[in-house]
Design an enzyme around this catalytic site. Structure first.
Site, PDB file in Angstrom:
ATOM      1  N   TYR A  57       0.851  -1.197   0.000  1.00 53.83           N
ATOM      2  CA  TYR A  57       0.000   0.000   0.000  1.00 53.83           C
ATOM      3  C   TYR A  57       0.878   1.235   0.000  1.00 53.83           C
ATOM      4  O   TYR A  57       1.824   1.316   0.776  1.00 53.83           O
ATOM      5  CB  TYR A  57      -0.915   0.014   1.232  1.00 53.83           C
ATOM      6  CG  TYR A  57      -2.366  -0.093   0.804  1.00 53.83           C
ATOM      7  CD1 TYR A  57      -2.939   0.929   0.047  1.00 53.83           C
ATOM      8  CD2 TYR A  57      -3.121  -1.209   1.102  1.00 53.83           C
ATOM      9  CE1 TYR A  57      -4.250   0.822  -0.389  1.00 53.83           C
ATOM     10  CE2 TYR A  57      -4.436  -1.314   0.663  1.00 53.83           C
ATOM     11  CZ  TYR A  57      -4.990  -0.298  -0.078  1.00 53.83           C
ATOM     12  OH  TYR A  57      -6.273  -0.397  -0.525  1.00 53.83           O
ATOM     13  N   GLU A  59      -0.502   4.802  -0.542  1.00 53.91           N
ATOM     14  CA  GLU A  59      -1.288   6.023  -0.764  1.00 53.91           C
ATOM     15  C   GLU A  59      -0.393   7.239  -0.543  1.00 53.91           C
ATOM     16  O   GLU A  59       0.392   7.280   0.405  1.00 53.91           O
ATOM     17  CB  GLU A  59      -2.476   6.069   0.193  1.00 53.91           C
ATOM     18  CG  GLU A  59      -3.593   5.107  -0.235  1.00 53.91           C
ATOM     19  CD  GLU A  59      -4.771   5.109   0.733  1.00 53.91           C
ATOM     20  OE1 GLU A  59      -5.851   4.665   0.320  1.00 53.91           O
ATOM     21  OE2 GLU A  59      -4.605   5.549   1.878  1.00 53.91           O
ATOM     22  N   ASP A 203      -5.659  13.777 -25.443  1.00 50.87           N
ATOM     23  CA  ASP A 203      -5.701  12.368 -25.040  1.00 50.87           C
ATOM     24  C   ASP A 203      -4.869  11.585 -26.056  1.00 50.87           C
ATOM     25  O   ASP A 203      -5.321  11.299 -27.157  1.00 50.87           O
ATOM     26  CB  ASP A 203      -7.153  11.889 -25.032  1.00 50.87           C
ATOM     27  CG  ASP A 203      -7.279  10.422 -24.624  1.00 50.87           C
ATOM     28  OD1 ASP A 203      -6.250   9.727 -24.558  1.00 50.87           O
ATOM     29  OD2 ASP A 203      -8.422   9.981 -24.378  1.00 50.87           O
ATOM     30  N   THR A 229      -2.245   6.307 -22.196  1.00 55.34           N
ATOM     31  CA  THR A 229      -2.144   4.955 -21.644  1.00 55.34           C
ATOM     32  C   THR A 229      -0.704   4.487 -21.854  1.00 55.34           C
ATOM     33  O   THR A 229       0.004   5.008 -22.710  1.00 55.34           O
ATOM     34  CB  THR A 229      -3.063   3.957 -22.374  1.00 55.34           C
ATOM     35  OG1 THR A 229      -2.652   3.892 -23.741  1.00 55.34           O
ATOM     36  CG2 THR A 229      -4.516   4.363 -22.299  1.00 55.34           C
ATOM     37  N   LYS A 232      -0.649   0.823 -25.048  1.00 55.11           N
ATOM     38  CA  LYS A 232      -0.924   0.785 -26.491  1.00 55.11           C
ATOM     39  C   LYS A 232       0.398   0.957 -27.250  1.00 55.11           C
ATOM     40  O   LYS A 232       1.240   0.075 -27.133  1.00 55.11           O
ATOM     41  CB  LYS A 232      -1.988   1.820 -26.826  1.00 55.11           C
ATOM     42  CG  LYS A 232      -3.333   1.502 -26.134  1.00 55.11           C
ATOM     43  CD  LYS A 232      -4.439   2.476 -26.462  1.00 55.11           C
ATOM     44  CE  LYS A 232      -5.706   2.134 -25.681  1.00 55.11           C
ATOM     45  NZ  LYS A 232      -6.769   3.143 -25.878  1.00 55.11           N
ATOM     46  N   ARG A 238      -0.599  -2.305 -18.601  1.00 53.29           N
ATOM     47  CA  ARG A 238      -1.910  -1.676 -18.719  1.00 53.29           C
ATOM     48  C   ARG A 238      -1.998  -0.564 -17.672  1.00 53.29           C
ATOM     49  O   ARG A 238      -1.930  -0.822 -16.472  1.00 53.29           O
ATOM     50  CB  ARG A 238      -2.988  -2.729 -18.479  1.00 53.29           C
ATOM     51  CG  ARG A 238      -4.395  -2.325 -18.818  1.00 53.29           C
ATOM     52  CD  ARG A 238      -5.237  -3.552 -19.054  1.00 53.29           C
ATOM     53  NE  ARG A 238      -4.814  -4.195 -20.293  1.00 53.29           N
ATOM     54  CZ  ARG A 238      -5.225  -3.838 -21.510  1.00 53.29           C
ATOM     55  NH1 ARG A 238      -6.111  -2.873 -21.667  1.00 53.29           N
ATOM     56  NH2 ARG A 238      -4.772  -4.445 -22.583  1.00 53.29           N
TER      57      ARG A 238
END
Ligand SMILES: *Cc1c(COP(=O)(O)O)cnc(C)c1O
Length: 420
Positions: A57, A59, A203, A229, A232, A238
Site C-alpha cells: 500500500y 497512498e 488524449d 495509456t 498501447k 496496462r
C-alpha cells in the site's frame, strides 16, 4: 516473481487459471494481431508487473506516503516520474492513474465542475467513450458537445471545430481519439481553445508512442493536460498517465489521490518505469517509425485490392476500411478474419448508422505486428491474405488455405520464445 506464465506454483495451486494463461499465450502466438490498441509487453515489463510490489500500500506520493515501508516503491515511482518527464519533455507527470479512462477523469476533474461544457471528437468519427458519451461518467457529469470530421474528406475541419467552439463556449476542449487515422494539429486546437477561453486536453492514449518516436506532432507544448495509456503504442503495462505543467502539479496530484483513487498499483507503476526506460532507447524511435511505415504499406495494399479506405489513407499506426460496398458488416469481417487467424476489430466509420455491435467498418493497426518483427514487405503478404479471406469468405477451401498461409507467415516471427 517473474512472468506468471508457466509458473510452477500457479500450475500447482490453480490449474484452471494457469490453463487460461497458457491458452492466451497460445492464442497470442497463433494470431496476427492487428488490433490497433494492443501490443506485446516485454518480459521485463511483465516481470515488474507480476511482482511482489502488488503487496504494498502506498497512498500518497514518493517521500510523502500514508504508510510506512515505502522505500522500495518510492524508488520505482520516482524513476517512473523522472523518466516520463524526460521522455515527453514535460514539467510534471502523474503515473498513478489505473488506466486511460482514469487519466481522462483526472484531467476533467482538474478542469471542470459538474455541469460545465466539454467539447471532444464524436464517437463515430473516432472519439472515445470517455469523451462525453452518454453511457460514460463524462457524459453524465458534464455537458458534452462534439465535433466530427468533414463528410467528404473524412478529416477534421478545424474551421468547423472553431465555429462549434464559439457557439458552445466549452470550458475544456479535448483533442485525441481512438480511430482517427490522421495526425492532429495541436497548434490549431490551441488557437481555438485560446479564442474561446477554454483549456486544452490532449488524449494521446493511442499515439503516445508515436509522439516519442517523433512520427506524430508533440502535444506537450500546447496542452494544459496530456493524458495517455502505457499499454498501447508505448508497449508497457496496462495503465494511464497524465502530463502537465509545474503550475498544475499540486492540483493534479491531489485530484488523482485522494480525489479519485486509493492506493496506486505499485507493481504497475514499476512496470511503467521499465516501459519508459525502454521507450528512451534509440531502438524505440525506429520501432515507432516502422509502425507507421507498416500501417501505410498495409493500407496501400488494401486500397489496391479495391477496399475503400476512410479518409483515403493513414498518417499514423492505424486505418479504417469502409465495408459497405463489400456487402458485409464490420462484425462479419471481424469473424471471418478471426477464423483465419487474424484479429482486427469492427469499428464505426464516420457517420456510421449501424449499431456499434455490428458497424460497417474495421480498424486495422500495426503496433503489435511491428513488435513481432514484421516489416512493410510482410504487410503486402498480409494484405493479400486479408483481401482473399474477405472476398472469398464463402469458400471453405480458400479460408483453410489462408489460415495455413497465416500460420506460415507467423512461423517466422516467434512470440515470447523464452516462455517455453
Ligand atoms: C484506449 C483509450 C482510452 C482508455 O484507456 P483504458 O486504459 O482502456 O481506460 C482513452 N482514450 C482513448 C482515446 C483511447 O483510445
Amino acid at each position: 516473481m517473474g512472468p506468471a506464465i508457466g509458473d510452477r506454483e500457479l500450475k500447482r495451486m490453480d490449474p484452471e487459471v494457469a490453463g487460461a494463461l497458457e491458452l492466451e499465450l497460445k492464442r497470442e502466438r497463433e494470431f496476427v494481431n492487428l488490433i490497433a490498441s494492443e501490443n506485446y509487453a516485454s518480459l521485463a515489463v511483465l516481470a515488474a508487473q507480476g511482482s511482489i510490489l502488488t503487496n504494498k500500500y502506498a497512498e500518497g506520493y514518493p517521500g510523502n506516503r500514508y504508510y510506512s515501508g515505502c522505500e522500495a516503491v518510492d524508488i520505482a515511482e520516482r524513476l517512473a516520474v523522472s523518466r516520463a518527464k524526460e521522455l515527453f519533455g514535460c514539467e510534471h507527470a502523474n503515473v498513478q492513474p489505473h488506466a486511460g479512462v482514469q487519466a481522462n477523469m483526472a484531467a476533467y476533474v482538474c478542469s471542470l465542475k459538474p455541469g460545465d461544457t466539454m467539447m471532444a471528437m464524436d464517437l463515430t468519427c473516432g472519439g472515445h467513450l470517455s469523451h462525453g458519451a452518454a453511457s460514460s461518467f463524462s457524459g453524465k457529469l458534464y455537458k458534452a458537445v462534439h465535433y466530427g470530421v468533414d463528410r467528404e474528406t473524412e478529416m477534421i475541419d478545424y474551421d468547423l471545430v472553431a465555429e462549434i467552439a464559439r457557439k458552445e463556449e466549452p470550458r475544456l476542449i479535448v483533442a485525441g481519439c481512438s480511430s482517427y487515422p490522421r495526425r492532429l494539429d495541436f497548434e490549431a486546437f490551441r488557437r481555438i481553445a485560446d479564442d474561446v477561453g477554454a483549456l486544452l486536453m490532449v488524449d494521446m492514449a493511442h499515439f503516445g508512442g508515436l509522439v516519442v518516436g517523433g512520427v506524430h506532432p508533440d502535444p506537450v507544448p500546447y496542452a494544459d493536460y496530456v493524458t495517455g495509456t502505457t499499454h498501447k503504442t508505448l508497449r508497457g503495462p496496462r495503465g494511464g498517465l497524465v502530463l502537465t505543467r509545474e503550475s498544475n502539479r499540486e492540483r493534479l496530484d491531489s485530484v488523482v489521490f485522494p480525489g479519485m483513487q486509493g492506493g496506486p498499483l505499485m507493481h504497475v507503476v514499476a512496470a511503467k518505469a521499465v516501459c519508459f526506460k525502454e521507450a528512451l532507447q534509440p531502438e524505440f524511435k525506429l520501432y515507432q517509425e516502422t509502425i507507421v511505415t507498416n500501417a501505410k504499406a498495409l493500407c496501400e495494399k488494401m486500397g489496391s485490392e479495391g477496399f475503400r479506405i476512410v479518409s483515403g489513407g493513414t498518417e499514423t499506426h492505424l486505418f479504417l476500411i469502409d465495408l459497405r460496398q463489400n456487402g458485409l458488416s464490420g462484425k462479419e469481417a471481424q469473424d471471418v478474419l478471426e477464423s483465419v487467424g487474424i484479429n482486427v476489430n469492427m469499428n464505426e466509420i464516420p457517420y456510421d448508422e449501424t449499431p456499434p455491435t455490428v458497424t460497417c467498418g474495421i480498424r486495422i493497426g500495426t503496433p503489435a505486428v511491428t513488435t513481432r518483427g514484421m516489416r512493410p514487405e510482410h504487410m503486402d503478404t498480409l494484405g493479400g491474405l486479408i483481401s482473399r479471406a474477405l472476398k472469398e469468405r464463402e469458400k471453405e477451401s480458400v479460408l483453410a488455405d489462408v489460415r495455413e498461409k497465416v500460420r506460415g507467415l507467423l512461423a517466422g516471427f516467434p512470440l515470447y520464445p523464452e516462455l517455453d
